[in-house]
Design an enzyme around this catalytic site. Structure first.
Site, short mmCIF file in Angstrom:
data_model
loop_
_atom_site.label_atom_id
_atom_site.label_comp_id
_atom_site.label_asym_id
_atom_site.label_seq_id
_atom_site.Cartn_x
_atom_site.Cartn_y
_atom_site.Cartn_z
N LYS A 1 46.28 37.26 39.55
CA LYS A 1 46.99 38.55 39.51
C LYS A 1 46.87 39.29 40.84
CE LYS A 1 44.59 40.07 35.96
NZ LYS A 1 43.71 38.88 35.76
N ARG B 1 36.20 31.73 44.23
CA ARG B 1 36.82 32.93 44.85
C ARG B 1 35.89 33.62 45.84
NH1 ARG B 1 39.40 37.32 41.19
NH2 ARG B 1 37.50 36.96 39.99
N ARG C 1 32.13 38.01 44.01
CA ARG C 1 32.01 39.15 43.11
C ARG C 1 30.83 38.98 42.16
NH1 ARG C 1 37.88 40.48 40.82
NH2 ARG C 1 36.74 40.49 38.86
N ARG D 1 34.21 37.50 29.96
CA ARG D 1 35.50 38.11 30.35
C ARG D 1 36.67 37.37 29.70
NH1 ARG D 1 34.78 37.64 36.50
NH2 ARG D 1 36.99 38.17 36.61
P1 AP5 Z 1 42.78 36.31 41.88
O1 AP5 Z 1 44.12 36.65 42.43
O2 AP5 Z 1 41.59 37.01 42.44
O3 AP5 Z 1 42.80 36.41 40.26
P2 AP5 Z 1 42.91 37.65 39.29
O4 AP5 Z 1 43.84 37.27 38.19
O5 AP5 Z 1 43.22 38.90 40.05
O6 AP5 Z 1 41.44 37.64 38.71
P3 AP5 Z 1 40.38 38.77 38.42
O7 AP5 Z 1 39.10 38.03 38.11
O8 AP5 Z 1 40.34 39.79 39.51
O9 AP5 Z 1 40.94 39.38 37.13
P4 AP5 Z 1 40.18 40.24 36.14
O10 AP5 Z 1 41.29 40.73 35.30
O11 AP5 Z 1 39.07 39.56 35.43
O12 AP5 Z 1 39.41 41.29 37.07
P5 AP5 Z 1 39.60 42.84 37.36
O13 AP5 Z 1 39.20 43.09 38.73
O14 AP5 Z 1 40.93 43.31 36.88
O15 AP5 Z 1 42.61 34.72 42.04
C1 AP5 Z 1 41.42 34.05 41.61
C2 AP5 Z 1 41.08 32.92 42.60
O16 AP5 Z 1 42.10 31.92 42.53
C3 AP5 Z 1 41.03 33.35 44.09
O17 AP5 Z 1 40.00 32.66 44.73
C4 AP5 Z 1 42.40 32.92 44.65
O18 AP5 Z 1 42.31 32.59 46.02
C5 AP5 Z 1 42.69 31.68 43.80
N1 AP5 Z 1 44.14 31.49 43.56
C6 AP5 Z 1 45.07 32.44 43.25
N2 AP5 Z 1 46.28 31.87 43.08
C7 AP5 Z 1 46.10 30.52 43.27
C8 AP5 Z 1 46.98 29.40 43.23
N3 AP5 Z 1 48.29 29.53 42.94
N4 AP5 Z 1 46.46 28.17 43.48
C9 AP5 Z 1 45.13 28.02 43.76
N5 AP5 Z 1 44.25 29.06 43.82
C10 AP5 Z 1 44.73 30.29 43.58
O19 AP5 Z 1 38.54 43.47 36.35
C11 AP5 Z 1 37.16 43.33 36.52
C12 AP5 Z 1 36.41 44.16 35.50
O20 AP5 Z 1 36.73 45.56 35.67
C13 AP5 Z 1 36.71 43.88 34.03
O21 AP5 Z 1 35.93 42.80 33.54
C14 AP5 Z 1 36.35 45.22 33.38
O22 AP5 Z 1 34.96 45.35 33.23
C15 AP5 Z 1 36.82 46.22 34.41
N6 AP5 Z 1 38.20 46.68 34.20
C16 AP5 Z 1 39.26 46.50 35.05
N7 AP5 Z 1 40.38 47.03 34.53
C17 AP5 Z 1 40.02 47.57 33.33
C18 AP5 Z 1 40.74 48.25 32.30
N8 AP5 Z 1 42.05 48.48 32.38
N9 AP5 Z 1 40.05 48.65 31.21
C19 AP5 Z 1 38.73 48.42 31.10
N10 AP5 Z 1 37.99 47.77 32.01
C20 AP5 Z 1 38.64 47.35 33.12
#
Ligand code: AP5
Ligand code: ZN
Length: 217
Positions: A13, A127, A161, A172
């Site tokens: 994402k 990552r 992270r 998660r």
């Molecule tokens: P990346 O783009 O970093 O993936 P992502 O989908 O953004 O993953 P996240 O882990 O950031 O999502 P998340 O939803 O768990 O975390 P968030 O920060 O929102 O890609 C991942 C890896 O793959 C990278 O190394 C990249 O290089 C590689 N990659 C990408 N595309 C590729 C491809 N096509 N081919 C090969 N490799 C590829 O949330 C974290 C925490 O915050 C949550 O657990 C929660 O505690 C809190 N939080 C956030 N939002 C909320 C909310 N709305 N409500 C409550 N708690 C929340």
């Protein structure tokens, strides 16, 4: 355009959001990035969020919704935005509907990134994120930086992270299935969901996403 990006942790994402936001000239709003910025600045909100994030749980709605609303009310988001990681449960989706209704706007699309679970586990394990810019995301195998531990784009330090360790990732994923996946049906009922495969090269996924959003517009 007003777009919600949804998909499991590690789906890509954040990676896609950086390109899509630029292509569509709209701000990328990531609640995960906003929480991490608050944690590194040592704010009260960051202190509250940190314990939940460490455990792989959702930060409570009363903290999250206000923070997301404040960000969506910034002038740069007046004509559109790309939401990444928000909404993340039905309560947040209903709150977002209320916020949009108040401002007389609506969502154009919910882009659902589909990736098998074994692939997201591999993506998260490798990552590396840049300390200077949350949009600078690397992978030790798939998209390695030219020199280890250093961001190609700005020279910043790359780090792993805190919530990317195996136990937390499992939690998660569980939270994604139980709390977040139901929002896909919620938005399907509104006819907003476009699903694409997020497998393949990063640029290929961006191309697929732009095409899907073009059809949804
Ligand atoms: P990346 O783009 O970093 O993936 P992502 O989908 O953004 O993953 P996240 O882990 O950031 O999502 P998340 O939803 O768990 O975390 P968030 O920060 O929102 O890609 C991942 C890896 O793959 C990278 O190394 C990249 O290089 C590689 N990659 C990408 N595309 C590729 C491809 N096509 N081919 C090969 N490799 C590829 O949330 C974290 C925490 O915050 C949550 O657990 C929660 O505690 C809190 N939080 C956030 N939002 C909320 C909310 N709305 N409500 C409550 N708690 C929340
Ligand atoms: Zn960087």
């Amino acid at each position: 355009m007003r777009i919600v990006l949804v998909g499991p942790p590690g789906a890509g994402k954040g990676t896609q959001a950086a390109y899509l936001a630029e292509n569509l000239s709209i701000p990328h709003i990531s609640t995960g990035d906003l929480f991490r910025a608050n944690i590194s600045q040592g704010t009260q909100l960051g202190q509250k969020a940190q314990e939940y994030m460490r455990a792989g749980k959702l930060v409570p709605d009363e903290v999250t919704i206000g923070m997301a609303r404040d960000r969506m009310e910034q002038p740069d988001a007046a004509d559109g935005f790309l939401l990444d990681g928000f909404p993340r449960n039905i309560g947040q989706a209903e709150a977002l509907d209320g916020i949009l209704r108040e401002s007389g706007t609506r969502l154009n699309a919910v882009l659902d990134l589909e990736v098998p679970e074994d692939e997201v586990v591999k993506r998260i394990a490798g990552r590396r994120m840049c300390r200077n810019d949350s949009g600078h995301i690397f992978h030790v195998v798939y998209t390695p930086p030219k020199s280890e531990g250093v961001c190609d784009l700005c020279g910043g330090e790359l780090y792993q992270r805190e919530d990317d360790h195996e136990d937390t990732v499992r939690k998660r994923l569980e939270v994604y299935h139980t709390e977040t996946e139901p929002i896909i049906d919620y938005y399907k009922a509104q006819g907003l969901v476009v699903t694409i495969s997020a497998l393949g090269k990063v640029s290929e996924v961006t191309r697929r996403a732009m095409e899907a959003l073009g059809q949804a517009a």
